[in-house]
Design an enzyme around this catalytic site. Sequence first.
Site, PDB file in Angstrom:
ATOM      1  N   GLY A  12       1.039  -0.877  -0.209  1.00 26.47           N
ATOM      2  CA  GLY A  12       0.147  -0.370  -0.192  1.00 26.47           C
ATOM      3  C   GLY A  12       0.925   1.280   0.157  1.00 26.47           C
ATOM      4  N   HIS A 103       0.850   0.936 -12.795  1.00 27.78           N
ATOM      5  CA  HIS A 103       1.655   0.392 -13.317  1.00 27.78           C
ATOM      6  C   HIS A 103       3.035   0.564 -13.378  1.00 27.78           C
ATOM      7  CE1 HIS A 103       2.020  -3.986 -14.937  1.00 27.78           C
ATOM      8  NE2 HIS A 103       3.092  -3.039 -16.180  1.00 27.78           N
TER       9      HIS A 103
HETATM   10  C1  GRF Z   1       3.248  -0.880  -7.469  1.00 25.34           C
HETATM   11  O1  GRF Z   1       4.378  -1.490  -8.412  1.00 25.34           O
HETATM   12  C2  GRF Z   1       2.308  -0.888  -8.601  1.00 25.34           C
HETATM   13  O2  GRF Z   1       2.777   0.000  -9.465  1.00 25.34           O
HETATM   14  C3  GRF Z   1       1.688  -1.786  -8.894  1.00 25.34           C
HETATM   15  O3  GRF Z   1       1.940  -2.587  -8.049  1.00 25.34           O
HETATM   16  C4  GRF Z   1       2.825  -1.923  -6.691  1.00 25.34           C
HETATM   17  C5  GRF Z   1       2.464  -1.474  -5.422  1.00 25.34           C
HETATM   18  O4  GRF Z   1       2.597  -1.160  -4.253  1.00 25.34           O
HETATM   19  N1  GRF Z   1       0.381  -1.712  -9.422  1.00 25.34           N
HETATM   20  P1  GRF Z   1       2.322  -0.323  -3.221  1.00 25.34           P
HETATM   21  O5  GRF Z   1       0.805  -1.533  -2.796  1.00 25.34           O
HETATM   22  O6  GRF Z   1       1.332   0.315  -3.539  1.00 25.34           O
HETATM   23  O7  GRF Z   1       3.355  -0.366  -2.635  1.00 25.34           O
END
Ligand code: GRF
Length: 210
Positions: A12, A103
């Site tokens: 998160g 992404h």
């Molecule tokens: C991020 O790298 C996002 O781009 C991808 O999943 C990861 C999530 O990281 N979709 P977080 O949970 O926001 O730290």
Amino acid sequence: MASVVILISGRGSNMRALLEAGLPVAAVISNNPTAEGLLFARSHGIPTQAINHRTFPDREAFDTALAAIIDTYQPDLVVLAGFMRILSTFFVDHYQGRLINIHPSLLPAFPGLNTHERALEEGVRIHGCTVHFVTSKLDYGPIIIQAAVPVLTGDTSATLAARVLAQEHRIYPQAVRWFLQGQLALTGNRVEISSASDGQTVLCSPEIKL
Ligand code: GRF
């Protein structure tokens, strides 16, 4: 007042960046009851809900229940922030034009998983991250904002991921702010941003010194 519901599955950190940017987050919902991000959201007084996809017979049933929970908050925007579930067409259609994702690659390069490993394998010089509207095609859809980082000699997937993640935390709040301020307009597959500059900056990696 405009509001946002954030969907997460784990750490998160993007959700945290959105909260720290002071955006109007009505709720954080996770398909994973033990998602670390839920603790941070709760500690900031944000309502949280966990809905475990494993307790549903199929994707449609889960997505229907998830949408019912989201809709109780009547959000203007649904933000996927590390939400590790493929969404059914029903869900995507239901939130068409108000569902966005981040992404960790410069889409349309490297959709799917393990983007940093794949970028290193392919030897790209520039990598990055993308915020886009969600369509039924995975990791595809009108692009709102991207940030690029150089791939450096000696990078591992971890060092590259960290460099990209720092940019994710900058571009996601910006994209959400633009949306809530009504500054995004969709024309076909292109997003026009009413406040954006001309974007004449050229990125080179490695830098060219004249
Ligand atoms: C991020 O790298 C996002 O781009 C991808 O999943 C990861 C999530 O990281 N979709 P977080 O949970 O926001 O730290």
